[in-house]
Design a protein around this motif. Structure first.
Motif, mmCIF file in Angstrom:
data_model
loop_
_atom_site.group_PDB
_atom_site.id
_atom_site.type_symbol
_atom_site.label_atom_id
_atom_site.label_comp_id
_atom_site.label_asym_id
_atom_site.label_seq_id
_atom_site.Cartn_x
_atom_site.Cartn_y
_atom_site.Cartn_z
ATOM 1 N N GLY A 38 0.823 -1.350 0.064
ATOM 2 C CA GLY A 38 -0.239 -0.305 0.419
ATOM 3 C C GLY A 38 0.567 1.320 -0.313
ATOM 4 N N GLN A 39 1.858 1.097 0.455
ATOM 5 C CA GLN A 39 2.815 2.683 0.583
ATOM 6 C C GLN A 39 3.401 2.431 -0.803
ATOM 7 O OE1 GLN A 39 5.965 1.257 3.735
ATOM 8 N NE2 GLN A 39 5.780 3.106 4.701
ATOM 9 N N LYS A 40 3.825 1.702 -1.429
ATOM 10 C CA LYS A 40 4.310 1.541 -2.760
ATOM 11 C C LYS A 40 2.844 1.329 -3.567
ATOM 12 C CE LYS A 40 7.931 1.261 -0.975
ATOM 13 N NZ LYS A 40 9.044 2.407 -1.325
ATOM 14 N N SER A 41 1.854 1.502 -3.783
ATOM 15 C CA SER A 41 0.905 2.222 -4.649
ATOM 16 C C SER A 41 0.674 2.482 -4.784
ATOM 17 C CB SER A 41 0.013 2.127 -3.880
ATOM 18 O OG SER A 41 -1.503 2.273 -4.624
ATOM 19 N N ARG A 42 0.299 2.826 -6.478
ATOM 20 C CA ARG A 42 0.742 3.664 -7.643
ATOM 21 C C ARG A 42 -0.179 4.891 -8.133
ATOM 22 N NH1 ARG A 42 0.923 0.883 -13.613
ATOM 23 N NH2 ARG A 42 1.064 -0.324 -11.760
ATOM 24 N N ILE A 43 -1.441 4.079 -7.051
ATOM 25 C CA ILE A 43 -2.379 5.250 -6.318
ATOM 26 C C ILE A 43 -2.449 6.339 -5.272
ATOM 27 C CG2 ILE A 43 -5.081 5.891 -6.828
ATOM 28 C CD1 ILE A 43 -5.031 2.332 -7.276
ATOM 29 N N PRO A 44 -2.182 7.209 -5.619
ATOM 30 C CA PRO A 44 -1.833 8.754 -3.796
ATOM 31 C C PRO A 44 -3.133 8.185 -2.961
ATOM 32 C CG PRO A 44 -1.675 9.477 -6.113
ATOM 33 C CD PRO A 44 -2.159 8.655 -6.388
ATOM 34 N N PRO A 45 -3.595 8.986 -3.582
ATOM 35 C CA PRO A 45 -5.671 8.863 -1.673
ATOM 36 C C PRO A 45 -4.632 7.526 -1.567
ATOM 37 C CG PRO A 45 -5.906 9.053 -4.189
ATOM 38 C CD PRO A 45 -5.095 8.775 -4.301
ATOM 39 N N ILE A 46 -3.991 6.101 -1.757
ATOM 40 C CA ILE A 46 -3.617 4.819 -0.918
ATOM 41 C C ILE A 46 -2.290 4.884 -0.117
ATOM 42 C CG2 ILE A 46 -2.946 2.579 -0.875
ATOM 43 C CD1 ILE A 46 -5.119 2.039 -3.763
ATOM 44 N N ARG A 47 -1.576 5.330 -1.253
ATOM 45 C CA ARG A 47 0.060 5.978 -0.257
ATOM 46 C C ARG A 47 -1.077 6.750 1.021
ATOM 47 N NH1 ARG A 47 2.135 6.935 -5.552
ATOM 48 N NH2 ARG A 47 2.532 8.850 -5.146
ATOM 49 N N TRP A 48 -1.746 7.746 0.905
ATOM 50 C CA TRP A 48 -1.950 8.896 1.916
ATOM 51 C C TRP A 48 -2.025 8.006 2.818
ATOM 52 C CZ3 TRP A 48 -4.220 12.237 -1.689
ATOM 53 C CH2 TRP A 48 -3.292 13.197 -3.508
ATOM 54 N N LEU A 49 -3.219 7.223 3.217
ATOM 55 C CA LEU A 49 -4.165 6.246 3.729
ATOM 56 C C LEU A 49 -3.460 6.090 4.579
ATOM 57 C CD1 LEU A 49 -7.276 5.895 1.887
ATOM 58 C CD2 LEU A 49 -6.868 7.007 3.955
ATOM 59 N N ILE A 50 -2.414 4.804 3.766
ATOM 60 C CA ILE A 50 -1.567 3.945 4.839
ATOM 61 C C ILE A 50 -0.745 4.964 5.267
ATOM 62 C CG2 ILE A 50 0.549 2.120 4.269
ATOM 63 C CD1 ILE A 50 -2.115 1.141 3.260
#
Ligand SMILES: Nc1ncnc2c1ncn2[C@@H]1O[C@H](COP(=O)(O)OP(=O)(O)OP(=O)(O)O)[C@@H](O)[C@H]1O
Ligand SMILES: [Mg+2]
Lengths: 219, 253
Positions: A38-50
């Motif tokens: 999740g931290q490495k996700s390509r989708i920014p909101p997922i990265r922020w949430l994590i």
């Protein structure tokens, strides 16, 4: 209360301690990997949430997190919780808390792997998935064993925090026994301490064996 | 006419504001051994990394066996959708080997052909054994990279590249990370490959080796090819002042 009864009661509740410990590991070890992805996700909101999730898990006491998980659904959201919610809440709180720490350990383990490993795999035609699972993950496991040993030993001791929402694991039981009339008193705590100590000794021993099992290669 | 294996046409590559490759064109035919020399920072590694898709070019063309792996449309480089078939054309030997430390020597050789190329393990093993023998490492099949010397690790890395049956093999300073007494064993292996007419592009600082092994030497400086030709010419009697200066500095240092 005899010494023997006290030991039997502690041992019985130690089973609860043991289940918190093993269920937490069972959930947090894989969930930590998912959090890392999740931290490495390509989708920014997922990265922020994590990122927010990890910072909350690390920045607030586990005891408080447990209370939020236990009381939150009912008091904040008005959901009626199942009967065994007390125990479930403990497990959920422990898993999400430890997964955050594990994810950070995995991340530093993965980031310490030289970029040349990825490049060699790429040139040889490995897909991204194959590179991760065949080349990176096994080397990561070796690298994270020492920091994971620390976390696992902390987990053994942290199980006593479940006491805060009234889960009767070994520590809660020890408190109850110690204040009961005609109990062995302080000896109870000494015995509880011994249980933790011996269990941790065993955990450290097993983790050491695991570390040795990876000695056949150096990084 | 020999078959064209690799064509790099008008390659440009910059990192931020630093133009590392400025309109580089190189063509390599079947069986040719090309050495690339040049001072530090001249873009030699970047060139190999672009040719092996580890870096993406800004513009230009990359062709393997006449097929376009990358071309430039409207001033922008576009890569073929499936690079896998192109990757199987080449092998790359790194300066610091990059063997997989958790795999034995044999597994290092076998894993990619078996799990990526889906070749039969028995056939790959036979080929791997043959290559290890050729590298003088038949007794090391079950060793792990950490148990080998640098020279042995590099020879395993060469075998690992060869077992994929590449049409062309790139080397980026294959002996630079080695103790001086270990460079000989690696250079000897590369020399043998040259004698077998393996197509190779070798970035090297070993001038005597480049002279002995190459069909052509390319001198790069500041992201351009300054001079190229027969090794005796480029290294023995260069026509460009920059080449002469590089070789002078080289002999002095
Ligand atoms: N990923 C990168 N990001 C930014 N700059 C880079 C990167 N890779 C290389 N460079 C720069 O590009 C220039 C050329 O580097 P390159 O590694 O290709 O040189 P080289 O000819 O291989 O040198 P050497 O003989 O030292 O290996 C250098 O100035 C280097 O700092
Ligand atoms: Mg270089």
């Amino acid at each position: 209360m005899t010494f023997q009864t006290m030991i039997i009661q502690l041992a019985t509740c130690f089973l609860t301690t043991l289940s918190i410990f093993s269920l937490t590991l069972l959930g947090a070890v894989p969930l930590g990997l998912a959090v890392y992805f999740g931290q490495k996700s390509r989708i920014p909101p997922i990265r922020w949430l994590i990122k927010i999730y990890i910072s909350i898990m690390r920045g607030t006491p586990l005891m408080l997190q447990m209370m939020v998980v236990f009381y939150g659904p009912n008091l904040l959201l008005g959901i009626s919780v199942p009967k065994n919610w007390r125990f479930l809440a403990v497990i959920i709180a422990f898993i999400i808390n430890y997964a955050a720490y594990f994810a950070e350990i995995y991340r530093s383990g993965i980031e310490s792997i030289p970029v040349g490993q990825y490049e060699a795999a790429e040139v040889l035609g490995y897909s991204k998935g194959k590179t991760f699972f065949k080349i990176i993950l096994p080397q990561m496991v070796k690298r994270v064993i020492p920091p994971m040993t620390n976390e696992v030993i902390t987990l053994v001791k942290d199980t006593s925090l479940a006491s805060v929402i009234g889960t009767v694991e070994m520590f809660t039981k020890a408190k109850q026994i110690a204040v009961a009339p005609r109990s062995p008193g302080m000896v109870t705590f000494a015995m509880a301490g011994l249980f933790y100590y011996v269990f941790n000794y065993l955990v450290a021993f097993l983790m050491n064996r695991l570390e040795k099992a990876f000695d056949y290669y150096k990084i | 006419m020999a078959e064209n294996i690799l064509s790099l046409n008008n390659i440009r590559k910059s990192f931020g504001t630093l133009d590392v490759l400025k309109d580089i064109s190189i063509s390599v035919d079947q069986g040719e051994v090309v050495s690339i020399i040049g001072s530090s920072g001249s873009g030699k590694s970047t060139l190999l990394r672009c040719a092996t898709f580890l870096e993406t070019i800004d513009s230009g063309e990359i062709l393997y066996l006449g097929q376009k792996a990358a071309e430039t449309k409207n001033g922008k480089a576009e890569y073929a959708r499936d690079l896998k078939q192109f990757r199987s054309c080449f092998g790359l030997v790194f300066q610091n080997f990059n063997l997989f430390p958790h795999y034995s020597v044999m597994k290092n050789l076998m894993d990619a052909p078996v799990s990526v190329m889906k070749r039969s393990p028995a056939e790959v093993r036979e080929e791997a054994v043959r290559l290890l023998k050729k590298m003088g490492l038949e007794s090391k099949a079950n060793a792990y990279p950490c148990q080998l010397s640098g020279g042995q690790q590099q020879r395993v890395a060469i075998a690992r590249a060869l077992v994929m049956n590449p049409k062309i093999l790139f080397f980026d300073e294959p002996t630079s990370a080695l103790d001086p007494e270990l460079t000989g064993e690696v250079l000897k292996v590369i020399k043998e490959l040259a004698e077998e007419k393996m197509t190779m592009v070798i970035v090297t600082h070993e001038m005597a080796f480049a002279r002995a092994v190459s069909d052509r030497v390319i001198f790069m400086d500041g992201g351009v090819i300054v001079e190229q030709g027969h090794p005796e010419m480029v290294l023995g009697n260069p026509s460009e002042e920059r080449t002469r200066q590089f070789l002078r500095n080289y002999q002095r240092g």
